[in-house]
Each structure stands twice: as C-alpha cells, then as structure tokens.
Design a protein around this motif. Sequence first.
Motif, PDB file in Angstrom:
ATOM      1  N   LEU A  82       0.819  -1.212   0.000  1.00  0.00           N
ATOM      2  CA  LEU A  82       0.000   0.000   0.000  1.00  0.00           C
ATOM      3  C   LEU A  82       0.858   1.270   0.000  1.00  0.00           C
ATOM      4  N   ALA A  83       2.087   1.145   0.500  1.00  0.00           N
ATOM      5  CA  ALA A  83       2.957   2.325   0.542  1.00  0.00           C
ATOM      6  C   ALA A  83       3.725   2.509  -0.758  1.00  0.00           C
ATOM      7  N   GLY A  84       3.606   1.553  -1.688  1.00  0.00           N
ATOM      8  CA  GLY A  84       4.269   1.721  -2.977  1.00  0.00           C
ATOM      9  C   GLY A  84       5.725   1.278  -2.998  1.00  0.00           C
ATOM     10  N   GLU A  85       6.085   0.320  -2.140  1.00  0.00           N
ATOM     11  CA  GLU A  85       7.451  -0.230  -2.239  1.00  0.00           C
ATOM     12  C   GLU A  85       7.599  -1.013  -3.541  1.00  0.00           C
ATOM     13  N   ARG A  86       8.823  -1.134  -4.012  1.00  0.00           N
ATOM     14  CA  ARG A  86       9.043  -1.819  -5.292  1.00  0.00           C
ATOM     15  C   ARG A  86       8.999  -3.331  -5.100  1.00  0.00           C
ATOM     16  N   GLU A 111       8.102   7.912  -3.864  1.00  0.00           N
ATOM     17  CA  GLU A 111       9.356   8.341  -4.491  1.00  0.00           C
ATOM     18  C   GLU A 111       9.228   9.767  -5.024  1.00  0.00           C
ATOM     19  N   GLY A 112       8.658  10.630  -4.188  1.00  0.00           N
ATOM     20  CA  GLY A 112       8.595  12.058  -4.528  1.00  0.00           C
ATOM     21  C   GLY A 112       7.421  12.445  -5.409  1.00  0.00           C
ATOM     22  N   GLU A 113       6.611  11.485  -5.833  1.00  0.00           N
ATOM     23  CA  GLU A 113       5.488  11.846  -6.700  1.00  0.00           C
ATOM     24  C   GLU A 113       4.166  11.798  -5.927  1.00  0.00           C
ATOM     25  N   ASP A 114       3.374  12.826  -6.124  1.00  0.00           N
ATOM     26  CA  ASP A 114       2.058  12.886  -5.471  1.00  0.00           C
ATOM     27  C   ASP A 114       1.064  12.114  -6.345  1.00  0.00           C
ATOM     28  N   LEU A 115       0.849  10.851  -5.962  1.00  0.00           N
ATOM     29  CA  LEU A 115       0.062   9.984  -6.844  1.00  0.00           C
ATOM     30  C   LEU A 115      -1.415  10.338  -6.887  1.00  0.00           C
ATOM     31  N   VAL A 116      -1.953  10.790  -5.758  1.00  0.00           N
ATOM     32  CA  VAL A 116      -3.393  11.050  -5.721  1.00  0.00           C
ATOM     33  C   VAL A 116      -3.749  12.137  -6.736  1.00  0.00           C
ATOM     34  N   THR A 117      -2.907  13.146  -6.824  1.00  0.00           N
ATOM     35  CA  THR A 117      -3.182  14.222  -7.787  1.00  0.00           C
ATOM     36  C   THR A 117      -3.144  13.690  -9.220  1.00  0.00           C
ATOM     37  N   SER A 118      -2.139  12.873  -9.550  1.00  0.00           N
ATOM     38  CA  SER A 118      -2.070  12.334 -10.926  1.00  0.00           C
ATOM     39  C   SER A 118      -3.268  11.442 -11.216  1.00  0.00           C
TER      40      SER A 118
END
Length: 561
Positions: A82-86, A111-118
Amino acid sequence: MSHPPVEQRGAWRALADHADEIGQRHLRDFFTDQQGRFATFSRQAAGLTLDLSKQRWNETTLSLLLELARDAGVPNAIRGLLAGERLNLSENRPALHTALRLPADARLDVEGEDLVTSVHATLDRMASMVERFHSGQWRGATGKPIRDVVNLGVGGSDLGPLMVTHALADYRPEGVHRIDVHFASTMDGSQLADYLSRLNPETTLFVLSSKSFTTIDTMTNARTARDWLKARLLGGDREEGVDEALVMRQHFVGVSASPEKMREWGIADEHQLEFWEWVGGRYSLWGGIGLPIALVVGMQNFRELLAGAHDMDRHFSEAEMSDNLPVLLALAGIWNVNFLDIRAHSILPYDGRLEYFAAYLEQLEMESNGKSVNHDGEPVGYSTCPVLWGQLGPNAQHAFYQLLHQGTQSVECDFIAPRVRYDDVADPATRDHLMSQHRLTLSNCFAQSRALMLGDAALEDEGPRPGHKRYAGNQPSSTLLLDRLTPRTLGALVALYEHKVFVQATIWDINPFDQWGVELGKTLAGETQRILEHQAGLDGMDDSTRGLIEAVWAAESREPE
Ligand SMILES: O=P(O)(O)OC[C@H]1O[C@H](O)[C@H](O)[C@@H](O)[C@@H]1O
C-alpha cells in the motif's frame, strides 16, 4: 535479506504434522465435532460475508495458518504494497493499483510523486470524456453522435471491463444519450468482423486499450478497424471536409502507459488516457482501462466501484489478520493446496450478472501466481496457484458438477451470490416472480455446497445404494455473499481477490506482478508466422509443427470448392 524457505519454517512443519492428524477426517465430522462453525469461521466487511466454515479445518488449523502468515511477513508486505514499495522485483517497480482508488482527499507520495493528484487528474479527464459521450456531443466525422463503442484489447485490457460492464448493466444512468459498448479481443477477428458487419461507421468509436500498445492481437484488430472506417467515411461522394485526420480524431480513443506509441499510431493527444507502468494489466480496470465501464454505468457509479475497492483496501490494511477477509481467503487456499493437496479450484457465481467473473479471476489468479521460482529465481519446493476455472453455478450444475460430486479429483469451490435481488422491481407481480427465482437460485447454491460437503450423509438413510448413486462429499468450499450486487460491493469483491492473490504470493515467496511465462509463446508465434507466410524456411522446425504447417499450405494451395 536471507530467510529460510517457507517450507522449512516452524509453522509450515507444524501445519504438515497437523495435516497428518486431521487431513483424513471427513468434512461432515468437523461439523459434528464443533457446534457454531458458521459463527467461528465467517466474517463480514465492505458489504461482503465470507463463510469459511465448509473448509476442512478447525480452529487449530487456522491459528497455525495465521502463524505461517506472520512468519512469512504478511503484515509487513501489506504495508509495503500500500505504501508503494518496489515489490515487483523482476521489473523493479511498485504495484500500486490501490492508489487508483484512493479518494481525492487522501495523500500518497511515492518516491517524490504525489500519486493522488495524478490519479484524479486522469479520472477527471475520463469524466469529461464520458460527459461528452453521454450528452451526445461526441460526434463522428460526419457529425452524428457516437452510439457504439468497441473496446479493442485483450487480457487485462479486456477481461476487467468486460466483466464489470456485464455485472453492472442494471446501473445505466437515466436520461443520458445511450452508448452501447462491445468488446473485441481475439486476434482472429471473429468478434470484430461481427461488429463491423452490424455497426454504422459514422456513429462507431474504437477504444484502443493496451498498456504496452504493442500487443499484436489488439494492434491487428485496430488496423482492421481503422481501414474499415477510412474506406467508408473517406473519398467517393462522401461529405466535404471529412478527412483522415478528422476520422482518426473522432473515432479513436487510446488507453495506454505509452503516450508516444499512441501518438505514433495516430491517437489525438486530447483523446488519450494515460496510465502508469506501476499498474499491472490485470489490476488496471480502476483507471483509464475502465473507460468502457464508465460509459455504461456513468462516472458516479464508476467512482462507487472505486470506493468499494477502497473500502476493501482499508479493511485489508487495518483489520487484524484473524478478521481480515483477503488473508483468511488466502489461508484457506494455502491449506488446500499445500497441506491437503487439492490443486483444482472452481469459481461458481449464482447470479447471471457475474457471467464473466470466473474468466476475470482466471487471469488474476493464474497469471499472478502461476509461478515456480521464488524471488531469488530459485525453484520452489511446493505447489503454488491451483488450476482455477469456473462458470455460472446454475449452468455448471448441468455441465461439470458431475466431476465435483463423483469424480476422482478433490476440488475447492467458491460459491458467490447476492443475499437479495429484484426487490426494487416496480411491477409487483414481476417482482414476486423474480424474487422467487432468486431464492430458487440461492437454494441451489446452498444445497450444492452442502451436498459437496456431506455427500451421502445429506440424505435420509434409504439403505444401501449402488456405487453409481453414492456421493463421497468432503469437497471443501467457501461461500461469499454480497449484501446486494452494486458498484460498491463489486469493487470490494474484486479487491478482495486481488489481495488474496497477494497474500498467497507473499507466503509462497513468488512475484504476483510479472508474467514472463507468456513471452516464449509470443516469440515462437512470430517465428512461426514468418514460416507460414513463406518469409522463412522450415529448417530446424520440429516434426509435429512442420507437419501442421504443411497441412495449412496444402489446404491453401487447393482450389476453393
Ligand atoms: O494491455 P496490453 O499491453 O495490450 O497487454 C494485454 C495482456 O497481454 C499480455 O500478454 C499479458 O499476458 C497480460 O497481462 C496483458 O494484460
């Protein structure tokens, strides 16, 4: 980090010993031995009730399985997912399908990207496209509103939207311009040829759905569709001002992780829906690949589907393992496959709207967990994904249930049904009929799992019966009841299975997010095609394949009769 293989850990060995003890016991005896099994082994979350009491296990089994899950690091793996680890090591990327259903006010920086906005920017883009279709404002090159949309995609770019549009067909919004959605996946063009013979090119749009935008099945169908449109809409005495650029712009939408390839193919920039490399194909119905779903059920219902999946994501992340539906469903599977040696699993929905659910799960489960090497590339010493197949239960009763009841295979079954249906039908007489049909269907669902459990013991004692009339029973099953089938509960149901697959992969120490197994066939198909097309010779070809190729050539060179 080095750790002992799963089958050498204490909990695994304890389970193997425990299986020696109770593995031979008949399922009906578990019910005689223990009162209140339903209360002990059923759980509810996100509008779903999961009954695991018809598994061949007891409370000791479950606590050992939970220990195995803890030992294998399941809680930490859930957090990492859920945290987006690789976690997808072979492709060095995260698997973030759960980010696609985060609400707009959530925050997830990976990794520095705001995923919810994208993610929400894409959803908004999708919403404005859907609005244009539903208001009749999306017009074909000759100015008529688009009426039919054909999705060209295969695998994850087909099965999810196909399954959901069918399941939620009752949820069409009222008062909007109607769009009929069709699906063409097969490379042989069978489905496409049928649509092309019936649909009006002036009012038909194609969605090219392909994460890679290279899949030959989809690209071949797309070329056929493009030439069909051009031949019918351009040239001759056609309307003025209709040119190729207009046809391409008004009749194609692209959904892919590769904007460059979409552009190269001729998809207009404003008609592209992009998604991300960190969304696996079979986990992608929650974003742009879900466009056909939104075209059928509307954006509001599509967002409800996402909300239901998010309900399940929260449950998965927050509930104790012993109350956690995906974890429990996964553990039942592990017990069957690895300790009771049951390697066949049937998916049996008792609701015609779930007609494509089994096909969807076949890809989700078998493409994810049909693996035999661990994360280090070493062969695993135990079974992984069972063979999984299914069909609508009521139809399958008249087809393959014979094998479930009297065959030589042990099979685990998942029975799936809504608790209530048709109570909202306006006409009282029809409502009564249909509600009673639903109760008939539920009666069959419950009777089948009971018959599979008890076998002969389900019948009043009628004295000895010949062999062909005996039922061994002892087939384990899970039953999943949806409060009712809605966009929200369907979202939760799909997410439940996604997470079940992940938990099993974690215990088996395999990567559920890659699918290298499909590559060899693609490579060999390319070579074979060159030979069949006489662009390469038969040298080195095995004798069987050579014989088959020559049979085709012989047929092609014959005069048509
Ligand atoms: O979406 P695409 O890139 O066209 O891929 C479509 C499908 O084909 C591939 O071969 C994979 O096996 C699937 O996981 C994928 O969903």
